[in-house]
Write a protein that holds these residues in place. Structure first.
Motif, PDB file in Angstrom:
ATOM      1  N   THR A  53      -2.504  -3.716  -8.187  1.00 35.94           N
ATOM      2  CA  THR A  53      -1.126  -3.238  -8.351  1.00 35.94           C
ATOM      3  C   THR A  53      -0.500  -3.741  -9.651  1.00 35.94           C
ATOM      4  O   THR A  53       0.116  -2.962 -10.383  1.00 35.94           O
ATOM      5  CB  THR A  53      -0.268  -3.674  -7.143  1.00 35.94           C
ATOM      6  N   VAL A  91       0.100   8.056  -9.165  1.00 36.68           N
ATOM      7  CA  VAL A  91      -0.813   6.916  -9.125  1.00 36.68           C
ATOM      8  C   VAL A  91      -2.129   7.363  -8.494  1.00 36.68           C
ATOM      9  O   VAL A  91      -2.141   7.855  -7.357  1.00 36.68           O
ATOM     10  CB  VAL A  91      -0.204   5.753  -8.310  1.00 36.68           C
ATOM     11  N   ASN A  92      -3.213   7.234  -9.230  1.00 37.13           N
ATOM     12  CA  ASN A  92      -4.555   7.514  -8.728  1.00 37.13           C
ATOM     13  C   ASN A  92      -4.887   6.371  -7.771  1.00 37.13           C
ATOM     14  O   ASN A  92      -5.211   5.272  -8.198  1.00 37.13           O
ATOM     15  CB  ASN A  92      -5.528   7.566  -9.910  1.00 37.13           C
ATOM     16  N   SER A  93      -4.753   6.633  -6.472  1.00 36.09           N
ATOM     17  CA  SER A  93      -4.901   5.531  -5.521  1.00 36.09           C
ATOM     18  C   SER A  93      -5.668   5.942  -4.277  1.00 36.09           C
ATOM     19  O   SER A  93      -5.810   7.123  -3.968  1.00 36.09           O
ATOM     20  CB  SER A  93      -3.528   4.975  -5.127  1.00 36.09           C
ATOM     21  N   THR A  98      -0.226   1.936  -0.529  1.00 33.49           N
ATOM     22  CA  THR A  98       1.160   2.375  -0.308  1.00 33.49           C
ATOM     23  C   THR A  98       2.165   1.738  -1.262  1.00 33.49           C
ATOM     24  O   THR A  98       3.370   1.855  -1.068  1.00 33.49           O
ATOM     25  CB  THR A  98       1.595   2.074   1.148  1.00 33.49           C
ATOM     26  N   ASP A  99       1.695   1.094  -2.315  1.00 34.57           N
ATOM     27  CA  ASP A  99       2.595   0.413  -3.247  1.00 34.57           C
ATOM     28  C   ASP A  99       2.838   1.208  -4.533  1.00 34.57           C
ATOM     29  O   ASP A  99       3.061   0.625  -5.602  1.00 34.57           O
ATOM     30  CB  ASP A  99       2.054  -0.985  -3.584  1.00 34.57           C
ATOM     31  N   GLN A 100       2.840   2.531  -4.431  1.00 32.79           N
ATOM     32  CA  GLN A 100       3.115   3.361  -5.601  1.00 32.79           C
ATOM     33  C   GLN A 100       4.452   3.001  -6.258  1.00 32.79           C
ATOM     34  O   GLN A 100       4.526   2.958  -7.500  1.00 32.79           O
ATOM     35  CB  GLN A 100       3.092   4.854  -5.240  1.00 32.79           C
ATOM     36  N   VAL A 103       4.019   0.142  -8.621  1.00 35.13           N
ATOM     37  CA  VAL A 103       3.282   0.535  -9.826  1.00 35.13           C
ATOM     38  C   VAL A 103       4.219   1.209 -10.819  1.00 35.13           C
ATOM     39  O   VAL A 103       4.302   0.815 -11.984  1.00 35.13           O
ATOM     40  CB  VAL A 103       2.100   1.468  -9.464  1.00 35.13           C
ATOM     41  N   ILE A 104       4.968   2.205 -10.373  1.00 33.61           N
ATOM     42  CA  ILE A 104       5.829   2.987 -11.274  1.00 33.61           C
ATOM     43  C   ILE A 104       7.002   2.136 -11.770  1.00 33.61           C
ATOM     44  O   ILE A 104       7.580   2.431 -12.821  1.00 33.61           O
ATOM     45  CB  ILE A 104       6.282   4.294 -10.609  1.00 33.61           C
ATOM     46  N   ALA A 125       7.494   8.544  -6.993  1.00 36.85           N
ATOM     47  CA  ALA A 125       6.310   7.696  -7.166  1.00 36.85           C
ATOM     48  C   ALA A 125       5.335   8.099  -6.067  1.00 36.85           C
ATOM     49  O   ALA A 125       5.523   7.734  -4.908  1.00 36.85           O
ATOM     50  CB  ALA A 125       6.682   6.219  -7.057  1.00 36.85           C
ATOM     51  N   SER A 127       1.201   9.241  -4.675  1.00 35.56           N
ATOM     52  CA  SER A 127      -0.231   9.015  -4.775  1.00 35.56           C
ATOM     53  C   SER A 127      -0.929  10.318  -5.137  1.00 35.56           C
ATOM     54  O   SER A 127      -0.466  11.406  -4.790  1.00 35.56           O
ATOM     55  CB  SER A 127      -0.757   8.516  -3.429  1.00 35.56           C
ATOM     56  N   VAL A 137      -2.759   6.002 -13.917  1.00 36.61           N
ATOM     57  CA  VAL A 137      -1.337   6.344 -13.821  1.00 36.61           C
ATOM     58  C   VAL A 137      -1.000   7.464 -14.800  1.00 36.61           C
ATOM     59  O   VAL A 137      -1.521   7.491 -15.920  1.00 36.61           O
ATOM     60  CB  VAL A 137      -0.441   5.113 -14.149  1.00 36.61           C
TER      61      VAL A 137
END
Length: 146
Positions: A53, A91-93, A98-100, A103-104, A125, A127, A137
């Motif tokens: 993350t 987010v490529n996840s 679940t923490d997009q 990240v953003i 934000a 996935s 990203v």
């Protein structure tokens, strides 16, 4: 204080505005809005698997620097930005990541650092199971301009 002065104070040097990777333009001005196409991170990999993350948030900050570089290329100066209206973050996840939003935040925090209250924005934000070129990203932006 000009935005250029603020960037220097923050120790930020903008990269060159990246060229489009396919059949699109890097930005469009319509009325008093500047739409900047999605800017991809240099970091590749899937968040929640190969990428953590914090590392992805730093990559999102890099996307933000590219967004600012595109805005400067479009406007000649970032002082014409009246407000950051919206960021769209991808987010490529992994399916269970679940923490997009965290990240953003790497990009969102940059916009507030640079523009102050004018940098506060609406945002998505989300996935994605894959992003172009395998990057971690991608972020797009809408700016209100004078």
């Amino acid at each position: 204080m000009t935005i250029e002065t603020k960037l220097a104070e923050l120790g930020i040097t903008l990269p060159d505005a990246p060229a489009p990777a396919a059949n699109y333009v890097p930005y469009v001005i319509s009325g008093n809005l500047l739409f900047v196409s999605g800017q991809i991170s240099a970091l590749k990999g899937r968040v929640g698997d190969q990428v953590g993350t914090a590392e992805a948030a730093e990559a999102a900050r890099g996307c933000g620097l590219s967004l600012l570089a595109q805005a400067k290329a479009a406007l000649g100066t970032l002082d014409r930005v009246e407000r950051v209206v919206k960021l769209g973050g991808f987010v490529n996840s992994t399916a269970d990541f679940t923490d997009q939003p965290e990240v953003i935040n790497g990009c969102s925090d940059l916009m507030v650092e640079v523009f102050g209250d004018k940098g506060r924005h609406a945002r998505a934000a989300v996935s994605a199971p894959a992003l172009p070129r395998g990057v971690a990203v991608e972020i797009e932006a809408v700016f209100e301009i004078e």
